[in-house]
Design an enzyme around this catalytic site. Sequence first.
Site, PDB file in Angstrom:
ATOM      1  N   ARG A 127       0.832  -1.212   0.000  1.00  0.00           N
ATOM      2  CA  ARG A 127       0.000   0.000   0.000  1.00  0.00           C
ATOM      3  C   ARG A 127       0.864   1.257   0.000  1.00  0.00           C
ATOM      4  O   ARG A 127       1.883   1.335   0.681  1.00  0.00           O
ATOM      5  CB  ARG A 127      -0.923   0.032   1.217  1.00  0.00           C
ATOM      6  CG  ARG A 127      -2.092  -0.885   1.118  1.00  0.00           C
ATOM      7  CD  ARG A 127      -3.184  -0.557   2.118  1.00  0.00           C
ATOM      8  NE  ARG A 127      -2.739  -0.535   3.512  1.00  0.00           N
ATOM      9  CZ  ARG A 127      -3.564  -0.725   4.540  1.00  0.00           C
ATOM     10  NH1 ARG A 127      -4.844  -0.947   4.330  1.00  0.00           N
ATOM     11  NH2 ARG A 127      -3.093  -0.680   5.778  1.00  0.00           N
ATOM     12  N   ARG A 160       2.939   4.006   4.889  1.00  0.00           N
ATOM     13  CA  ARG A 160       2.681   4.255   6.297  1.00  0.00           C
ATOM     14  C   ARG A 160       3.564   3.351   7.152  1.00  0.00           C
ATOM     15  O   ARG A 160       3.888   2.230   6.765  1.00  0.00           O
ATOM     16  CB  ARG A 160       1.203   4.012   6.631  1.00  0.00           C
ATOM     17  CG  ARG A 160       0.264   4.955   5.910  1.00  0.00           C
ATOM     18  CD  ARG A 160      -1.160   4.823   6.390  1.00  0.00           C
ATOM     19  NE  ARG A 160      -1.618   3.445   6.485  1.00  0.00           N
ATOM     20  CZ  ARG A 160      -2.902   3.113   6.577  1.00  0.00           C
ATOM     21  NH1 ARG A 160      -3.841   4.054   6.593  1.00  0.00           N
ATOM     22  NH2 ARG A 160      -3.268   1.840   6.668  1.00  0.00           N
TER      23      ARG A 160
END
Length: 216
Positions: A127, A160
Site C-alpha cells: 500500500r 505508512r
Amino acid sequence: MRLVLVGPPGSGKGTQARLLHERLGLPVFGTGDMIRDAIRRGMALGKQAEPYIAKGLLVPDQLVNELVADLFRGPHPPDQFVFDGYPRTLDQARWFDQFLAARRLPLSAAIQFAICDDEVVRRLSGRRVSPTTGAVYHVTDRPPKVPGVCDLDGTPLVQREDDREEVIRERLRGFHQNTDKLAAYYGDKGLLKVVPAVGPIDSIYLKMANQLTGRA
C-alpha cells in the site's frame, strides 16, 4: 441477522462488512471507529481509551465492552448488526454472548476470513498513500499512473509506518494468539463460518452469502 467478522488486517473484512450493509441493509459497527468517535466527542470512555491509542496499545477488554454496551443502551439499540473486528479476544466473546443473551439477541454466525500471513503482508506492505489527498494505491494491485506519484495532484506517495513488513508480522503474531481461541470458541458453539478471503471481492461475498444461507 447478527454477525461478527473475524480476520487479520488486510483480509478484506471491512470491505465485506460494507457489502453486507449495502446489499442486506445490516448496520455495521467497528469498535475502532467507535473508540475514535468517543475520543473525538470527549466521552468519558474515550478519555480512558485515548492513552492506549496514543501509545499504539490495545484498549483493555473492559473499556471496549463498555463502549459496545453503550451502543445497545442508546435510544435506538440495534436488533440486527455486523461487528467488524469485534470480539477481538476470547474474554470479549464470552462477555458479548452473555450480554446478547440477556437481550435475547443471539448471534447468527461468526465469519472468519481465512488468508495466509504472506498474502496479508503482500497486500499491506504494497500500500502507498498520498499525504495530501489520502488516496490509497497498491504497487501491484492498484498502481498509480506514474509510479510513486498520486494521480490526483502529483504528490509523492508514502508508505505508512504500520504498513512495513516487520510491523505487519508483529501485528499478525498478536492477532493469531487471540483468533485461534476465538475460532475454537465459536466452532464449539456451531457458529463459525470459514470463508476463503482470496479472489475477486464479489466472489468472496458470494462464498460468505452461501455459508450464511446453508448453500455452501
